[in-house]
Scaffold this motif. Structure first.
Motif, mmCIF file in Angstrom:
data_model
loop_
_atom_site.group_PDB
_atom_site.id
_atom_site.type_symbol
_atom_site.label_atom_id
_atom_site.label_comp_id
_atom_site.label_asym_id
_atom_site.label_seq_id
_atom_site.Cartn_x
_atom_site.Cartn_y
_atom_site.Cartn_z
ATOM 1 N N HIS A 139 83.245 17.149 13.253
ATOM 2 C CA HIS A 139 84.206 17.586 14.514
ATOM 3 C C HIS A 139 83.844 18.987 14.861
ATOM 4 C CE1 HIS A 139 87.024 20.026 12.242
ATOM 5 N NE2 HIS A 139 86.683 19.363 11.199
ATOM 6 N N GLY A 140 83.544 19.801 13.981
ATOM 7 C CA GLY A 140 83.386 21.192 14.009
ATOM 8 C C GLY A 140 81.804 21.488 14.771
ATOM 9 N N GLU A 141 80.899 20.758 14.543
ATOM 10 C CA GLU A 141 79.733 20.920 15.010
ATOM 11 C C GLU A 141 79.763 20.543 16.538
ATOM 12 O OE1 GLU A 141 74.963 19.731 14.453
ATOM 13 O OE2 GLU A 141 76.205 19.148 12.775
ATOM 14 N N THR A 142 80.455 19.392 16.601
ATOM 15 C CA THR A 142 80.511 18.542 18.024
ATOM 16 C C THR A 142 81.296 19.598 18.827
ATOM 17 O OG1 THR A 142 80.667 16.545 16.804
ATOM 18 C CG2 THR A 142 81.494 16.640 19.153
ATOM 19 N N GLY A 143 82.415 20.192 18.256
ATOM 20 C CA GLY A 143 82.934 21.084 19.296
ATOM 21 C C GLY A 143 82.273 22.293 19.956
ATOM 22 N N ARG A 144 81.427 22.576 18.710
ATOM 23 C CA ARG A 144 80.624 23.830 19.164
ATOM 24 C C ARG A 144 79.466 23.580 20.089
ATOM 25 N NH1 ARG A 144 81.419 24.801 13.666
ATOM 26 N NH2 ARG A 144 79.779 23.827 12.947
ATOM 27 N N THR A 145 78.785 22.530 19.874
ATOM 28 C CA THR A 145 77.789 22.006 20.974
ATOM 29 C C THR A 145 78.511 21.555 22.146
ATOM 30 O OG1 THR A 145 76.618 20.742 18.723
ATOM 31 C CG2 THR A 145 76.124 20.071 21.127
ATOM 32 N N LEU A 146 79.625 20.898 22.421
ATOM 33 C CA LEU A 146 80.047 20.600 23.478
ATOM 34 C C LEU A 146 80.454 22.260 24.439
ATOM 35 C CD1 LEU A 146 82.354 17.610 22.786
ATOM 36 C CD2 LEU A 146 79.793 17.842 24.069
ATOM 37 N N GLU A 147 80.804 23.275 23.570
ATOM 38 C CA GLU A 147 81.368 24.293 24.210
ATOM 39 C C GLU A 147 80.144 25.244 24.851
ATOM 40 O OE1 GLU A 147 83.618 26.248 21.258
ATOM 41 O OE2 GLU A 147 85.310 24.906 21.713
ATOM 42 N N ARG A 148 78.985 25.171 23.792
ATOM 43 C CA ARG A 148 77.781 25.634 24.187
ATOM 44 C C ARG A 148 77.252 25.325 25.502
ATOM 45 N NH1 ARG A 148 75.800 25.674 19.219
ATOM 46 N NH2 ARG A 148 74.605 23.598 19.779
ATOM 47 N N LEU A 149 77.245 24.082 25.693
ATOM 48 C CA LEU A 149 76.728 23.306 26.855
ATOM 49 C C LEU A 149 77.643 23.109 28.070
ATOM 50 C CD1 LEU A 149 74.788 20.335 25.049
ATOM 51 C CD2 LEU A 149 73.802 22.334 25.957
ATOM 52 N N HIS A 150 78.793 23.775 27.880
ATOM 53 C CA HIS A 150 79.878 23.780 28.770
ATOM 54 C C HIS A 150 80.272 22.261 29.405
ATOM 55 C CE1 HIS A 150 79.078 27.897 29.182
ATOM 56 N NE2 HIS A 150 77.702 27.825 29.206
ATOM 57 N N LEU A 151 80.264 21.408 28.339
ATOM 58 C CA LEU A 151 80.720 20.103 28.617
ATOM 59 C C LEU A 151 82.142 19.640 28.140
ATOM 60 C CD1 LEU A 151 77.346 18.486 27.477
ATOM 61 C CD2 LEU A 151 78.025 18.778 29.980
ATOM 62 N N THR A 152 83.044 20.675 27.852
ATOM 63 C CA THR A 152 84.292 20.134 27.205
ATOM 64 C C THR A 152 85.150 19.907 28.099
ATOM 65 O OG1 THR A 152 85.165 22.523 27.571
ATOM 66 C CG2 THR A 152 84.268 21.995 25.436
ATOM 67 N N THR A 153 84.982 20.058 29.585
ATOM 68 C CA THR A 153 85.810 19.624 30.723
ATOM 69 C C THR A 153 85.803 18.190 30.813
ATOM 70 O OG1 THR A 153 85.386 21.721 31.919
ATOM 71 C CG2 THR A 153 86.212 19.631 33.254
ATOM 72 N N TYR A 154 84.702 17.467 30.339
ATOM 73 C CA TYR A 154 84.276 16.097 30.637
ATOM 74 C C TYR A 154 84.985 15.131 29.239
ATOM 75 C CZ TYR A 154 81.820 18.339 34.151
ATOM 76 O OH TYR A 154 81.251 19.219 35.287
ATOM 77 N N VAL A 155 85.033 15.617 28.265
ATOM 78 C CA VAL A 155 85.378 15.091 27.135
ATOM 79 C C VAL A 155 86.730 15.508 26.265
ATOM 80 C CG1 VAL A 155 84.355 14.672 24.537
ATOM 81 C CG2 VAL A 155 82.784 15.616 26.657
ATOM 82 N N GLU A 156 87.236 14.335 25.757
ATOM 83 C CA GLU A 156 88.409 14.290 25.029
ATOM 84 C C GLU A 156 88.105 13.989 23.522
ATOM 85 O OE1 GLU A 156 91.029 15.773 25.580
ATOM 86 O OE2 GLU A 156 91.071 15.834 27.756
ATOM 87 N N LEU A 157 88.347 14.662 22.479
ATOM 88 C CA LEU A 157 88.132 14.245 21.093
ATOM 89 C C LEU A 157 89.539 13.867 20.255
ATOM 90 C CD1 LEU A 157 85.597 17.075 20.111
ATOM 91 C CD2 LEU A 157 84.909 14.908 20.953
ATOM 92 N N PHE A 158 89.178 12.683 19.427
ATOM 93 C CA PHE A 158 90.201 12.331 18.985
ATOM 94 C C PHE A 158 89.831 12.033 17.194
ATOM 95 C CE2 PHE A 158 90.578 10.921 23.222
ATOM 96 C CZ PHE A 158 92.096 10.689 23.398
ATOM 97 N N ARG A 159 90.752 11.990 16.378
ATOM 98 C CA ARG A 159 90.155 11.717 14.807
ATOM 99 C C ARG A 159 91.366 10.897 14.564
ATOM 100 N NH1 ARG A 159 89.348 16.852 11.052
ATOM 101 N NH2 ARG A 159 88.872 15.614 8.710
ATOM 102 N N GLY A 160 90.918 9.783 13.774
ATOM 103 C CA GLY A 160 91.657 8.782 13.161
ATOM 104 C C GLY A 160 91.065 7.862 12.391
ATOM 105 N N ALA A 161 91.789 6.775 11.955
ATOM 106 C CA ALA A 161 91.222 5.561 11.328
ATOM 107 C C ALA A 161 90.981 4.380 12.018
ATOM 108 C CB ALA A 161 92.294 5.108 10.319
ATOM 109 N N HIS A 162 90.115 3.656 11.723
ATOM 110 C CA HIS A 162 89.601 2.385 12.357
ATOM 111 C C HIS A 162 90.868 1.319 11.764
ATOM 112 C CE1 HIS A 162 87.211 -1.275 12.656
ATOM 113 N NE2 HIS A 162 87.357 -1.161 13.890
ATOM 114 N N LEU A 163 91.451 0.778 12.671
ATOM 115 C CA LEU A 163 92.499 -0.265 12.490
ATOM 116 C C LEU A 163 92.264 -1.521 12.890
ATOM 117 C CD1 LEU A 163 95.432 1.972 13.747
ATOM 118 C CD2 LEU A 163 94.566 1.517 11.418
ATOM 119 N N GLY A 164 90.983 -1.923 13.335
ATOM 120 C CA GLY A 164 90.711 -3.547 13.584
ATOM 121 C C GLY A 164 90.008 -3.381 14.949
#
Length: 266
Positions: A139-164
């Motif tokens: 998550h940290g590296e992904t956030g830094r990469t998206l910010e560096r490329l000015h792409l955060t406007t288009y993306v939402e990040l979620f964190r959680g478990a796979h439930l099926g």
């Protein structure tokens, strides 16, 4: 398989392995000599450095004695620091996943391509159009990469478990091409496990031999922790070659990196 090392890739690998230890800029003459030891001729070094300068990876600078040289841009240093965590660190495995959901307007579809390609380079697997997934420790590296490329406007990040609903191991086999990933590990082993065996049974390498061997091994290895982002071992096939490939690189690093630094310093 014949191992391919492009001049530009080797220059990036050199800066990651040794170039940051220089005080200030790396002289052009030193780059030519050091890349020459890895089989890159002077014109190829110069043209590749020019391309890296245009991409903002290298900046022209003067050494302490006034010679022409190149230093890393601030962005390049951040990229290499992220690379250090991938290449030399052990993934912080967890049961959680990082999910990236993106939507890009049609008139900006070039950014959609950039998003897809960058998420793939970070090691994300594809769940569905506009939905990508990776182990949560990215998550940290992904956030830094998206910010560096000015792409955060288009993306939402979620964190959680796979439930099926399928077993997670079955889902992982759909999200990533595990056969292709395994082949990359096997190709690394085919090329570099014999090198390690020779080191284990033969005489100690000279500093120049260690430098050349380490630079080539690292240039091959550094792509693998991105293609294979540290998926939980229990979700992978029983004969997964990634563990052995990581162990081979770790021992090559231990045997060659610091000895090779002696050649660079000389």
């Amino acid at each position: 398989m014949v191992e391919q090392h492009t001049p530009r890739s080797l220059i990036v690998t050199f800066y990651g392995a040794y170039g940051r230890a220089f005080e200030g800029a790396v002289p052009v003459s030193a780059l030519i000599r050091l890349l020459g030891a890895a089989g890159v001729d002077a014109p190829s070094v110069r043209s590749s450095v020019s391309r890296l300068k245009r991409r903002g990876f290298l900046l022209p600078a003067r050494t302490a004695d006034g010679a022409a040289g190149y230093e890393l841009s601030p962005e390049a240093r951040l990229l290499l620091e992220d690379g250090d965590r991938r290449i030399y660190g052990s993934p912080r495995l967890s049961e959680e996943w990082l999910v990236a959901v993106f939507s890009v307007p049609e008139q900006e579809r070039h950014k959609r391509h950039l998003l897809r390609s960058r998420l793939a380079r970070l090691g994300f697997g594809s769940v569905a159009p506009g939905v990508w997934i990776a182990p949560a420790h990215l998550h940290g590296e992904t956030g830094r990469t998206l910010e560096r490329l000015h792409l955060t406007t288009y993306v939402e990040l979620f964190r959680g478990a796979h439930l099926g609903f399928a077993a997670t191991s079955e889902a992982v086999a759909r999200w990533w091409d595990l056969a292709a990933l395994a082949k990359q590990h096997e190709e690394f082993l085919d090329l570099h496990e014999p090198v390690l065996r020779a080191l284990q049974s033969g005489p100690a390498p000279t500093p120049e031999e260690a430098y050349r061997g380490y630079l080539l091994a690292l240039d091959t290895w550094r792509r693998l922790p991105y293609a294979d982002p540290g998926l939980p071992r229990e979700l992978l096939p029983a004969d997964w070659p990634g563990d052995r490939a990581a162990a081979v690189f770790a021992e090559l690093h231990a045997r060659l990196r610091d000895v090779g630094a002696g050649f660079v310093e000389s």
